[in-house]
Design a protein around this motif. Structure first.
Motif, PDB file in Angstrom:
ATOM      1  N   GLY A  53      -0.960  11.843   0.551  1.00 62.96           N
ATOM      2  CA  GLY A  53       0.258  11.985  -0.232  1.00 62.96           C
ATOM      3  C   GLY A  53       0.056  12.932  -1.391  1.00 62.96           C
ATOM      4  N   PRO A  54       1.121  13.306  -2.101  1.00 60.90           N
ATOM      5  CA  PRO A  54       1.012  14.230  -3.240  1.00 60.90           C
ATOM      6  C   PRO A  54       0.082  13.690  -4.326  1.00 60.90           C
ATOM      7  CG  PRO A  54       3.296  13.946  -2.578  1.00 60.90           C
ATOM      8  CD  PRO A  54       2.510  12.933  -1.814  1.00 60.90           C
ATOM      9  N   TYR A  55      -0.577  14.614  -5.010  1.00 61.44           N
ATOM     10  CA  TYR A  55      -1.521  14.265  -6.072  1.00 61.44           C
ATOM     11  C   TYR A  55      -0.826  14.313  -7.429  1.00 61.44           C
ATOM     12  CZ  TYR A  55      -5.321  14.742  -9.432  1.00 61.44           C
ATOM     13  OH  TYR A  55      -6.157  14.567 -10.508  1.00 61.44           O
ATOM     14  N   ILE A  93       0.674  10.235 -22.085  1.00 62.02           N
ATOM     15  CA  ILE A  93       1.198  11.436 -22.729  1.00 62.02           C
ATOM     16  C   ILE A  93       1.902  12.340 -21.734  1.00 62.02           C
ATOM     17  CG2 ILE A  93       0.608  13.437 -24.136  1.00 62.02           C
ATOM     18  CD1 ILE A  93       0.116  10.712 -25.475  1.00 62.02           C
ATOM     19  N   ALA A  94       1.315  12.519 -20.569  1.00 62.99           N
ATOM     20  CA  ALA A  94       1.874  13.452 -19.590  1.00 62.99           C
ATOM     21  C   ALA A  94       1.459  13.044 -18.188  1.00 62.99           C
ATOM     22  CB  ALA A  94       1.407  14.873 -19.885  1.00 62.99           C
ATOM     23  N   ILE A  95       2.291  13.365 -17.215  1.00 61.35           N
ATOM     24  CA  ILE A  95       1.961  13.189 -15.798  1.00 61.35           C
ATOM     25  C   ILE A  95       2.133  14.551 -15.134  1.00 61.35           C
ATOM     26  CG2 ILE A  95       2.540  12.039 -13.634  1.00 61.35           C
ATOM     27  CD1 ILE A  95       3.675   9.729 -15.307  1.00 61.35           C
ATOM     28  N   SER A  96       1.057  15.038 -14.546  1.00 60.67           N
ATOM     29  CA  SER A  96       1.053  16.363 -13.935  1.00 60.67           C
ATOM     30  C   SER A  96       0.922  16.249 -12.426  1.00 60.67           C
ATOM     31  CB  SER A  96      -0.101  17.195 -14.502  1.00 60.67           C
ATOM     32  OG  SER A  96      -0.013  17.290 -15.912  1.00 60.67           O
ATOM     33  N   GLY A  97       1.242  17.337 -11.744  1.00 62.31           N
ATOM     34  CA  GLY A  97       1.088  17.396 -10.296  1.00 62.31           C
ATOM     35  C   GLY A  97       0.109  18.482  -9.919  1.00 62.31           C
ATOM     36  N   GLY A  98      -0.668  18.247  -8.877  1.00 66.08           N
ATOM     37  CA  GLY A  98      -1.673  19.227  -8.486  1.00 66.08           C
ATOM     38  C   GLY A  98      -1.732  19.439  -6.987  1.00 66.08           C
ATOM     39  N   TRP A 126       0.352   9.625  -4.118  1.00 63.77           N
ATOM     40  CA  TRP A 126       1.574   8.872  -3.811  1.00 63.77           C
ATOM     41  C   TRP A 126       1.685   8.773  -2.288  1.00 63.77           C
ATOM     42  CZ3 TRP A 126       5.077   7.419  -7.881  1.00 63.77           C
ATOM     43  CH2 TRP A 126       6.104   6.570  -7.438  1.00 63.77           C
ATOM     44  N   THR A 127       1.296   7.626  -1.739  1.00 61.47           N
ATOM     45  CA  THR A 127       1.263   7.410  -0.299  1.00 61.47           C
ATOM     46  C   THR A 127       2.589   6.831   0.183  1.00 61.47           C
ATOM     47  OG1 THR A 127       0.460   5.128  -0.443  1.00 61.47           O
ATOM     48  CG2 THR A 127      -1.191   6.888  -0.579  1.00 61.47           C
ATOM     49  N   GLN A 128       2.684   6.582   1.476  1.00 60.51           N
ATOM     50  CA  GLN A 128       3.888   5.959   2.030  1.00 60.51           C
ATOM     51  C   GLN A 128       4.133   4.592   1.413  1.00 60.51           C
ATOM     52  OE1 GLN A 128       3.396   5.960   6.294  1.00 60.51           O
ATOM     53  NE2 GLN A 128       4.169   8.051   6.502  1.00 60.51           N
ATOM     54  N   GLY A 129       3.071   3.938   0.966  1.00 64.29           N
ATOM     55  CA  GLY A 129       3.206   2.626   0.335  1.00 64.29           C
ATOM     56  C   GLY A 129       3.353   2.684  -1.173  1.00 64.29           C
ATOM     57  N   GLY A 130       3.472   3.893  -1.721  1.00 67.48           N
ATOM     58  CA  GLY A 130       3.593   4.051  -3.165  1.00 67.48           C
ATOM     59  C   GLY A 130       2.324   4.633  -3.762  1.00 67.48           C
ATOM     60  N   PRO A 131       2.233   4.709  -5.089  1.00 66.97           N
ATOM     61  CA  PRO A 131       1.063   5.321  -5.738  1.00 66.97           C
ATOM     62  C   PRO A 131      -0.177   4.440  -5.645  1.00 66.97           C
ATOM     63  CG  PRO A 131       2.586   4.478  -7.384  1.00 66.97           C
ATOM     64  CD  PRO A 131       3.261   4.298  -6.065  1.00 66.97           C
ATOM     65  N   VAL A 132      -1.307   5.066  -5.344  1.00 71.92           N
ATOM     66  CA  VAL A 132      -2.598   4.376  -5.375  1.00 71.92           C
ATOM     67  C   VAL A 132      -3.516   5.158  -6.306  1.00 71.92           C
ATOM     68  CG1 VAL A 132      -2.349   3.431  -3.058  1.00 71.92           C
ATOM     69  CG2 VAL A 132      -3.535   5.597  -3.371  1.00 71.92           C
TER      70      VAL A 132
END
Length: 440
Positions: free
Chosen positions: A200-202, A213-218, A269-275
């Motif tokens: 899933g997305p990172y 403070i912040a949530i980033s995507g990679g 973020w997997t099919q079951g939500g964030p891990v």
């Protein structure tokens, strides 16, 4: 009156100079204690005070800090390094001198990924299935129990060193042989963590104290390795999704006994939500602090130093932009003949920084971790689409030429022949700086 000093244990290529500059802006004299100060080129370039000392020896560090205390008012002590045990050591020295700092035992628990996983699971934090292995038989049986594909990595380490996605039995055997066959440099006794592959997305959460403070995507380059290709702040998430990550982040802090100073938490973020993939009890490396400052106007490094010296920090957002970094990654091994165009790229409106880590004539040997990056470009603007367009234009101005080792050997052989049989070979490549597909 004695000068106020900030003691820095070791350093890093990515944010060592940023810490030094921030300390100086706060009126502090930065002093680096390192087992090898020559590793950090900014120390000599800025003519900074650096002292050679065994940073694995707590007593030696305490003696050196005591000696420095006769000439300076030591305002605070902190550390940063590719070896995360330095953070725990800094905490122990802070306790000795009654200075603000993290809880060393909590840092130690985080540095061991198996112990960290155990505590997170006990705290009800969603994490991938995992097993601890000490030999090839353990790795094979662990992968069979979990089910391929799996992530195989050292239980202690950072920077994705020794981390690999194993999609079949051959890849599993090959990477196990690499880790246990003497080619990987272990920071502790060989112990391997085998994890289910969380697809899933990172996302990454930057935390100071107890505040997200912040949530980033990679995004990473192609598997089976995990080499950054790009990172952006803030991540494209809904308010509900941000809340979900923030709530799980708080659970991580409680489970691990954290809550002082900086923490970085990695998610998929997997099919079951964030891990949760990993919790790092320190400020994020690479360009993370710069992205947060460009996006929100919050200087995490300065605020961390304020905590270290006992001052009140200010984590209020000053604006809301989008910042992103594109990493320059060589797609082959060879000799770096040319890396140019940085000045032109820096002149593109919206570009905040262009930085090359290597200079021409350097040997480029890819290792499948953070060391494969040979530079980066950072940009910011009011929107993600605009920021990505800025990065595209800037990166397109950068020229990189790498001659593969085999081709170089041919050139060397040809140059030894009579002029009539000389052959010209000038193979230019451009790094894979377009967004690679997420390895999920």
């Amino acid at each position: 009156m004695s000068k106020r000093a900030l003691i820095l244990l070791e350093g890093t290529r990515s944010n060592g100079l940023l810490y030094v500059k921030a300390a100086q802006r706060l009126g502090l004299t930065p002093i680096t204690l390192s087992a090898d100060p020559a590793r950090y080129d900014y120390l000599a370039a800025e003519r900074l005070e650096a002292i050679r000392v065994d940073t694995d020896n707590l007593d030696a560090l305490i003696r050196e800090c005591s000696r420095l205390g006769t000439d300076y008012d030591i305002a605070g002590i902190t550390g940063f390094s590719d070896d995360e045990s330095v953070y725990a050591t800094a905490g122990k020295i802070c306790q000795y001198f009654n200075l603000p700092g993290p809880e060393p035992a909590s840092i130690d628990r985080c540095c061991d990924k198996f112990t960290q996983h155990q505590l997170l699971r006990e705290g009800g934090v969603p994490i991938p299935a995992y097993r601890l292995a000490k030999n090839a038989t353990d790795v094979e049986s662990s992968a069979a129990e979990i089910g391929l594909p799996v992530i195989v990595k050292p239980a202690v380490g950072s920077g994705s060193m020794g981390v690999r996605l194993c999609r079949n039995a051959d890849e599993l055997a090959e990477h196990t042989s690499y880790l246990l066959g003497g080619r990987h440099i272990w920071l502790s006794s060989p112990r391997i963590l085998v994890e289910a592959y969380a697809q899933g997305p990172y996302y990454g959460a930057d935390i100071m104290g107890n505040e997200v403070i912040a949530i980033s995507g990679g995004k990473f380059g192609p598997p089976p390795h995990f080499v950054w290709s790009e990172f952006s702040c803030p991540a494209a998430l809904t308010d509900v999704e941000q809340e979900r990550i923030a709530d799980i982040s708080q659970s991580c802090l409680r489970a691990l006994g954290l809550g002082w100073g900086p923490t970085g938490i990695e998610f998929r973020w997997t099919q079951g939500g964030p891990v949760v993939i990993e919790v790092n009890p320190r400020l994020g490396g690479a360009t993370g602090p710069q992205l947060v400052q460009l996006a929100y106007g919050i200087d995490l490094i300065t605020q961390h130093i304020k905590l270290v010296i006992g001052d009140e920090c200010n984590l209020r957002r000053r604006h809301s932009h989008t910042a992103a970094v594109r990493f320059l990654v060589a797609d082959r091994d060879g000799n770096l003949d040319r890396i140019a165009g940085g000045s032109r790229a820096a002149e593109v409106s919206g570009v905040a920084e262009v930085k090359f880590y290597q200079e021409p004539v350097a040997r480029v040997v890819r290792r499948g971790d953070y060391r494969d990056c040979i530079g980066h470009v950072i940009a910011s603007s009011p929107s993600l689409a605009q920021t990505e367009e800025i990065l595209h234009r800037a990166v397109d101005l950068i020229d990189i030429s790498i001659t593969p080792f085999a081709a170089q050997a041919e050139q060397n052989a040809a140059s030894a022949q009579p002029r009539s049989v000389l052959h010209s070979r000038d193979e230019e490549i451009r790094p894979k700086i377009e967004a690679e597909p997420d390895c999920a």
